[in-house]
Design an enzyme around this catalytic site. Sequence first.
Site: not given
Length: 522
Positions: A271, A202
């Site tokens: 995230d 991510r």
Amino acid sequence: MSFSRSAADAADTLPDLAATLGAPALGAFVTLGDAFHTRLPAAPLPAPYVVGCSDEVAQLLGLPASFATQPGFAELFAGNPTRDWPAHALPYASVYSGHQFGVWAGQLGDGRALTIGELPGTDGRRYELQIKGGGRTPYSRMGDGRAVLRSSIREFLCSEAMHHLGIPTTRALTVIGSDQPVVREEIETSAVVTRVSESFVRFGHFEHFFSNDRPDLLRQLADHVIDRFYPACREADDPYLALLEAATLRTADLVAQWQAVGFCHGVMNTDNMSILGLTIDYGPFGFVDAFDANHICNHSDTSGRYAYRMQPRIAHWNCYCLAQALLPLIGLQHGIADDDARAERAVDDAQAVLAKFPERFGPALERAMRAKLGLELERENDAELANKLLETMHASHADFTLTFRRLAQLSKHDASRDAPVRDLFIDRDAFDAWANLYRERLSEETRDDAARAAAMNRVNPKYVLRNHLAEVAIRRAKEKDFSEVERLAQVLRRPFDEQPEHEAYAALPPDWAGSLEVSCSS
């Protein structure tokens, strides 16, 4: 749940399945080192049972047709080993950081997800398997490490639905349930969903090493991503700048596709942004029903930061966060001795890349909307026509999915055929005014109504995962009836087909659907 072909490491009750799953360990990410992850076993899930399984994903992974019926299947994908975990086969939770609702949140990480292995796909790619709900990890913070049946079914269904809509996404292999109680806003039961993706890296992974002032580990991570997923970047003058550009453009394309089908992610924290431009982390998502440009699908998003209309802006902002994290690497190839001068040039180069986001997003969305309107030729005012439709839909709260689907029935020359779509609008005079503009535009097209309708029906889905459809499947699953999960999954595998036997799944939501709320409490 060892993915080793060694008989000694295989679960006793699953010799054939263990051999099939076999092999090369946990994948390339785990070789990056302990700074990137923590190895640990999953917490056993008591008395697990199968809620759903995607045959298509199983086939993608080369698993046999009998895969889901083998003894011990539920145990395996609940994270329950039947013997001690071999050290080399321990799953891992990765560490990352990120911005949540626009605020720096510091260290985060896989608080309830464990990567359990990597398998070769029948398409020539390699796929990581990750169980979500496998228990506490060092990154769980105050959480219990569990996922609930409700959110696991939603992720399972939507992952596959998005794939069949043609939108880049992680996939879902299984949902395993248990009667183990967990406390959320109310008492719920535990579940584990197995997610499948080429990578779960991510934006937040890069932010973590940037924020901890570890350019060495940041570079190691970037090299891993480039070498494995963006090899063309290695040939660029500046591979790390090229990585930023590739991720930025993929993100712009992704969000354009979201907007075109009325999908709201709900929690676009950094995230939750995939470096591969995939839809990832299905939480309080939703498809817009009655169109509202300000639609908020996440009950926890009180400020509307992640509302439908905000998604492109937030995605762009998230790319800025990624750019900041990559700044220590950008320009290293230029050999600029002065650190300040190199940093200044890195900022300029990154800004130039980030400026490409709107340049990519705008035309991508325009192309998508032109296709949704059945316009084969490109005209200067097409975006204005599409925006006017959205404004008219917004004012009348017209259903997003049904409006575009039923527009295919509109005739170039005969307004009497407008009723199916016209009836979706409260202000029908406003619709008529727009429809007149649309017919004028259609007069410039060479395709007849039938050809145009066929083209429109290939891009405007009839079936999407509306919240009330998921809710019905969830309620039945709580009573141990999983037939609706399977039925709904089958319908969503063919979103563009008429499927007359499933017409009810394309209907307007019932009145009770308006009271449904989804939030981050999964």
